[in-house]
Motif scaffolding. Structure first.
Motif, PDB file in Angstrom:
ATOM      1  N   ARG A  33       0.402  -1.321  -0.132  1.00 31.34           N
ATOM      2  CA  ARG A  33       0.095   0.473  -0.136  1.00 31.34           C
ATOM      3  C   ARG A  33       0.957   1.103   0.362  1.00 31.34           C
ATOM      4  NH1 ARG A  33      -4.374  -1.757   5.005  1.00 31.34           N
ATOM      5  NH2 ARG A  33      -6.005  -3.106   3.372  1.00 31.34           N
ATOM      6  N   ARG A  34      -0.550   2.627  -0.826  1.00 32.63           N
ATOM      7  CA  ARG A  34       0.733   2.820  -0.573  1.00 32.63           C
ATOM      8  C   ARG A  34       1.042   3.469   1.531  1.00 32.63           C
ATOM      9  NH1 ARG A  34      -0.816   7.707  -5.587  1.00 32.63           N
ATOM     10  NH2 ARG A  34       0.329   5.731  -6.436  1.00 32.63           N
ATOM     11  N   ARG A  35       0.180   3.676   1.658  1.00 32.00           N
ATOM     12  CA  ARG A  35      -0.014   3.958   3.367  1.00 32.00           C
ATOM     13  C   ARG A  35      -0.552   3.008   3.821  1.00 32.00           C
ATOM     14  NH1 ARG A  35      -3.175   9.588   5.183  1.00 32.00           N
ATOM     15  NH2 ARG A  35      -4.841   7.414   6.139  1.00 32.00           N
ATOM     16  N   THR A  36      -0.158   2.595   4.923  1.00 30.65           N
ATOM     17  CA  THR A  36      -0.423   1.778   5.148  1.00 30.65           C
ATOM     18  C   THR A  36      -1.587   2.102   7.042  1.00 30.65           C
ATOM     19  OG1 THR A  36       1.215   1.061   7.410  1.00 30.65           O
ATOM     20  CG2 THR A  36       1.957   0.102   5.517  1.00 30.65           C
ATOM     21  N   ASN A  37      -2.067   0.745   7.569  1.00 24.95           N
ATOM     22  CA  ASN A  37      -2.762   0.659   7.980  1.00 24.95           C
ATOM     23  C   ASN A  37      -2.137   0.589   9.767  1.00 24.95           C
ATOM     24  OD1 ASN A  37      -3.044  -1.709   8.379  1.00 24.95           O
ATOM     25  ND2 ASN A  37      -4.838  -1.308   8.829  1.00 24.95           N
ATOM     26  N   ILE A  38      -0.808   0.857   9.276  1.00 26.02           N
ATOM     27  CA  ILE A  38      -0.256   0.242  11.398  1.00 26.02           C
ATOM     28  C   ILE A  38       0.092   1.791  11.685  1.00 26.02           C
ATOM     29  CG2 ILE A  38       1.963  -1.148  11.527  1.00 26.02           C
ATOM     30  CD1 ILE A  38       2.429  -3.065   9.290  1.00 26.02           C
ATOM     31  N   LEU A  39       0.289   1.579  12.788  1.00 24.56           N
ATOM     32  CA  LEU A  39       1.401   2.763  14.073  1.00 24.56           C
ATOM     33  C   LEU A  39       2.457   2.666  14.251  1.00 24.56           C
ATOM     34  CD1 LEU A  39      -1.985   4.672  15.453  1.00 24.56           C
ATOM     35  CD2 LEU A  39      -1.128   5.280  12.855  1.00 24.56           C
ATOM     36  N   GLY A  40       2.868   2.686  14.874  1.00 24.60           N
ATOM     37  CA  GLY A  40       4.661   2.629  15.634  1.00 24.60           C
ATOM     38  C   GLY A  40       4.734   3.348  17.114  1.00 24.60           C
ATOM     39  N   ILE A  41       4.663   2.430  17.484  1.00 21.94           N
ATOM     40  CA  ILE A  41       4.423   3.061  19.387  1.00 21.94           C
ATOM     41  C   ILE A  41       5.995   2.749  19.818  1.00 21.94           C
ATOM     42  CG2 ILE A  41       3.550   3.814  21.874  1.00 21.94           C
ATOM     43  CD1 ILE A  41       0.544   2.961  20.684  1.00 21.94           C
ATOM     44  N   ILE A  42       6.745   3.702  20.189  1.00 22.50           N
ATOM     45  CA  ILE A  42       7.848   3.065  21.779  1.00 22.50           C
ATOM     46  C   ILE A  42       7.785   4.418  22.699  1.00 22.50           C
ATOM     47  CG2 ILE A  42      10.191   3.713  20.750  1.00 22.50           C
ATOM     48  CD1 ILE A  42      10.283   4.143  18.250  1.00 22.50           C
TER      49      ILE A  42
ATOM     50  N   ASN B  67       6.909  -0.108   6.902  1.00 28.23           N
ATOM     51  CA  ASN B  67       5.952   1.443   6.301  1.00 28.23           C
ATOM     52  C   ASN B  67       4.961   1.228   7.111  1.00 28.23           C
ATOM     53  OD1 ASN B  67       5.380   2.854   4.436  1.00 28.23           O
ATOM     54  ND2 ASN B  67       4.373   1.386   3.403  1.00 28.23           N
ATOM     55  N   VAL B  68       4.949   1.918   8.470  1.00 30.65           N
ATOM     56  CA  VAL B  68       4.071   2.123   9.081  1.00 30.65           C
ATOM     57  C   VAL B  68       3.719   3.630   8.365  1.00 30.65           C
ATOM     58  CG1 VAL B  68       4.730   1.296  11.400  1.00 30.65           C
ATOM     59  CG2 VAL B  68       5.544   3.487  10.973  1.00 30.65           C
ATOM     60  N   ALA B  69       2.566   4.198   8.751  1.00 28.57           N
ATOM     61  CA  ALA B  69       1.860   5.080   8.107  1.00 28.57           C
ATOM     62  C   ALA B  69       2.149   6.762   9.333  1.00 28.57           C
ATOM     63  CB  ALA B  69       0.384   5.332   8.539  1.00 28.57           C
ATOM     64  N   GLY B  70       2.301   6.218  10.137  1.00 22.80           N
ATOM     65  CA  GLY B  70       2.582   7.327  11.331  1.00 22.80           C
ATOM     66  C   GLY B  70       3.085   6.675  13.110  1.00 22.80           C
TER      67      GLY B  70
ATOM     68  N   LEU C 232      15.071  12.667  14.333  1.00 25.03           N
ATOM     69  CA  LEU C 232      14.202  13.538  13.042  1.00 25.03           C
ATOM     70  C   LEU C 232      14.114  13.490  11.409  1.00 25.03           C
ATOM     71  CD1 LEU C 232      16.572  16.278  14.639  1.00 25.03           C
ATOM     72  CD2 LEU C 232      13.448  16.226  14.562  1.00 25.03           C
ATOM     73  N   LYS C 233      15.141  12.394  11.626  1.00 22.54           N
ATOM     74  CA  LYS C 233      14.553  12.082  10.051  1.00 22.54           C
ATOM     75  C   LYS C 233      13.627  11.214   9.373  1.00 22.54           C
ATOM     76  CE  LYS C 233      17.966   9.813   5.685  1.00 22.54           C
ATOM     77  NZ  LYS C 233      19.224   9.694   5.511  1.00 22.54           N
ATOM     78  N   LEU C 234      12.916  10.566  10.169  1.00 21.41           N
ATOM     79  CA  LEU C 234      12.814   9.331   9.987  1.00 21.41           C
ATOM     80  C   LEU C 234      10.647  10.091  10.383  1.00 21.41           C
ATOM     81  CD1 LEU C 234      10.460   6.756  10.564  1.00 21.41           C
ATOM     82  CD2 LEU C 234      10.626   6.469  12.879  1.00 21.41           C
ATOM     83  N   GLY C 235      10.453  11.546  11.065  1.00 18.19           N
ATOM     84  CA  GLY C 235       9.770  12.390  10.940  1.00 18.19           C
ATOM     85  C   GLY C 235       9.989  13.511  10.010  1.00 18.19           C
ATOM     86  N   GLU C 236      10.766  13.573   9.124  1.00 20.30           N
ATOM     87  CA  GLU C 236      10.197  13.770   8.308  1.00 20.30           C
ATOM     88  C   GLU C 236       9.553  12.820   6.490  1.00 20.30           C
ATOM     89  OE1 GLU C 236      14.051  14.846   6.462  1.00 20.30           O
ATOM     90  OE2 GLU C 236      15.058  16.152   8.022  1.00 20.30           O
ATOM     91  N   SER C 237      10.007  11.216   7.151  1.00 18.72           N
ATOM     92  CA  SER C 237       8.844  10.312   5.863  1.00 18.72           C
ATOM     93  C   SER C 237       7.509  10.247   6.594  1.00 18.72           C
ATOM     94  CB  SER C 237      10.355   9.021   5.887  1.00 18.72           C
ATOM     95  OG  SER C 237      10.182   8.635   6.934  1.00 18.72           O
ATOM     96  N   ILE C 238       7.908  10.831   7.672  1.00 18.90           N
ATOM     97  CA  ILE C 238       5.803  10.152   8.897  1.00 18.90           C
ATOM     98  C   ILE C 238       5.773  10.724   9.170  1.00 18.90           C
ATOM     99  CG2 ILE C 238       6.539   7.844   7.468  1.00 18.90           C
ATOM    100  CD1 ILE C 238       6.907   6.831  10.926  1.00 18.90           C
TER     101      ILE C 238
ATOM    102  N   HIS D 239      -4.680  13.843  12.956  1.00 18.42           N
ATOM    103  CA  HIS D 239      -3.969  14.948  11.831  1.00 18.42           C
ATOM    104  C   HIS D 239      -4.115  15.156  10.993  1.00 18.42           C
ATOM    105  CE1 HIS D 239      -5.116  19.605  11.188  1.00 18.42           C
ATOM    106  NE2 HIS D 239      -5.978  19.010  11.644  1.00 18.42           N
ATOM    107  N   LYS D 240      -2.443  15.165  11.630  1.00 20.46           N
ATOM    108  CA  LYS D 240      -1.252  15.115  10.308  1.00 20.46           C
ATOM    109  C   LYS D 240      -2.113  13.749   8.921  1.00 20.46           C
ATOM    110  CE  LYS D 240       2.275  15.599  12.315  1.00 20.46           C
ATOM    111  NZ  LYS D 240       2.459  17.090  12.067  1.00 20.46           N
ATOM    112  N   LEU D 241      -2.158  12.883   9.424  1.00 19.79           N
ATOM    113  CA  LEU D 241      -2.113  11.822   8.515  1.00 19.79           C
ATOM    114  C   LEU D 241      -3.523  11.876   7.583  1.00 19.79           C
ATOM    115  CD1 LEU D 241      -2.115   8.413  10.428  1.00 19.79           C
ATOM    116  CD2 LEU D 241      -0.642   9.306   8.635  1.00 19.79           C
TER     117      LEU D 241
END
Length: 338
Positions: A53-62, A112-115, A131-137, A308-310
């Motif tokens: 998918r162009r954008r997945t339905n997976i969210l990552g939490i750390i 390929n998490v959505a956010g 910060l680099k990850l934040g530029e992509s998602i 909202h950002k998605l």
């Protein structure tokens, strides 16, 4: 999917359409596919589906510590909101180690998490990679901010410490401050917030200087330091304000072992207060006076800001702050420890 399509006797697009949204195919087709699923035991590979998918339905939490009740409650709240919105939340712990935080970041990139929603290690974090990850998602930070500009949801430490310092000062001795190990920015911000609160009352801040390793075993660290302090004559005041509840647990346990009675009664030797209102704080002996972080609201607002950002508006009550930073006021919980 190709094998299952041949097994069921339908085209792959039709089968794929069903697994994405069962209601999007005719009832007769749905019945055929569901009977084939039951017979074959087939389940689509959600990772393969999402990677296509162009954008997945997976969210990552750390989170920095999977055994901390605050992070457990926070992630449970976010997971529930994600599920209702049709997303799958994956939780990884950095266990207080920068290399594990980095590995979690790389894992989410490969998925390929959505956010992502992250409680960072802060001073130990690989900030450039975050910060680099934040530029992509889209990424939202919680609990302790990574910097002064990234999207963040957390507690207003200045308000919460003003609240508890004011109460402790009015109800007894002015508090000294027992800090937390320097594992994230809260360690420094809360100490500064205590000093500011004391200054506002024209009182001298009294910070307990205790040697603490930069790890997440807060209770043991506080227990060991307090035991040493009590052997050397005790705290500088009869009221101890701890940076968080887990530190207070260690202080109270050491006091009990040393025969020092904690509480606000006339027969008590020491008052102890905390910060966070951990789920176990009300069941301590004595129950811990503290200020409550609203983890339910932190989780709700972090998820709302991420959606909202998605480009999705899942929460009708959510109002986007101008700088994408939300600080929540805390509420005092008066119990018998102070």
């Amino acid at each position: 999917m190709e094998d299952f399509s041949a097994f069921v006797g339908l085209s792959r697009p039709t089968v794929s359409k069903y697994f994405n949204d069962p209601g999007s195919v005719r009832q007769k087709t749905r019945d055929i596919i569901e009977a084939a699923v039951k017979q074959s035991g087939f389940r689509p590979n959600i990772f393969a589906v999402n990677l296509n998918r162009r954008r997945t339905n997976i969210l990552g939490i750390i989170i920095p510590n999977s055994t901390d009740p605050f992070y457990t409650a926070l992630t449970r709240r976010i997971e529930g909101i994600a599920e209702q919105a049709g997303y799958l939340a994956f939780v990884l712990s950095s266990d207080g180690k920068p290399e594990l935080e980095e590995r979690a970041i790389e894992t989410f990139k490969s998925m390929n998490v959505a956010g992502s929603i992250i409680a960072p290690l802060g001073v130990q974090s690989h900030q450039e990679k975050l910060l680099k990850l934040g530029e992509s998602i889209p990424m939202i930070y919680v609990d302790s901010p990574l910097d002064t500009v990234s999207p963040f949801v957390g507690t207003n430490n200045r308000q919460s410490f003003q609240l508890i310092v004011d109460y402790l000062t009015r109800s007894g001795d002015a508090p000294c401050y027992f800090g937390m190990p320097p594992v994230n920015s809260n360690a420094f911000e809360r100490r500064e917030a205590y000093c500011e609160a004391m200054d506002s009352l024209r009182l001298e801040p009294r910070v307990v200087e205790a040697e603490q390793a930069a790890d997440w075993d807060f209770e043991k660290s506080a227990f060991d330091a307090t035991s040493q302090i009590l052997r050397n004559g005790g705290f500088p005041t009869k009221t101890v304000l701890c940076a968080n509840d887990r530190v207070a647990f260690g202080v109270i346990a050491a006091a009990y072992q040393a025969g020092v009675k904690v509480g606000r009664g006339e027969d008590c030797d020491l008052r102890v207060a905390g910060h966070d209102d951990q789920p176990l704080s009300r069941y301590m002996c004595p129950p811990l006076t503290t200020v409550a972080q609203n983890y339910n609201e932190i989780g709700r607002l972090a998820a709302a800001l991420l959606f909202h950002k998605l480009g999705e508006h899942q929460d009708s009550k959510f109002e986007l702050p101008a700088n994408e930073r939300i600080l929540l006021n805390a509420e005092i919980m008066l119990r018998t420890s102070a």
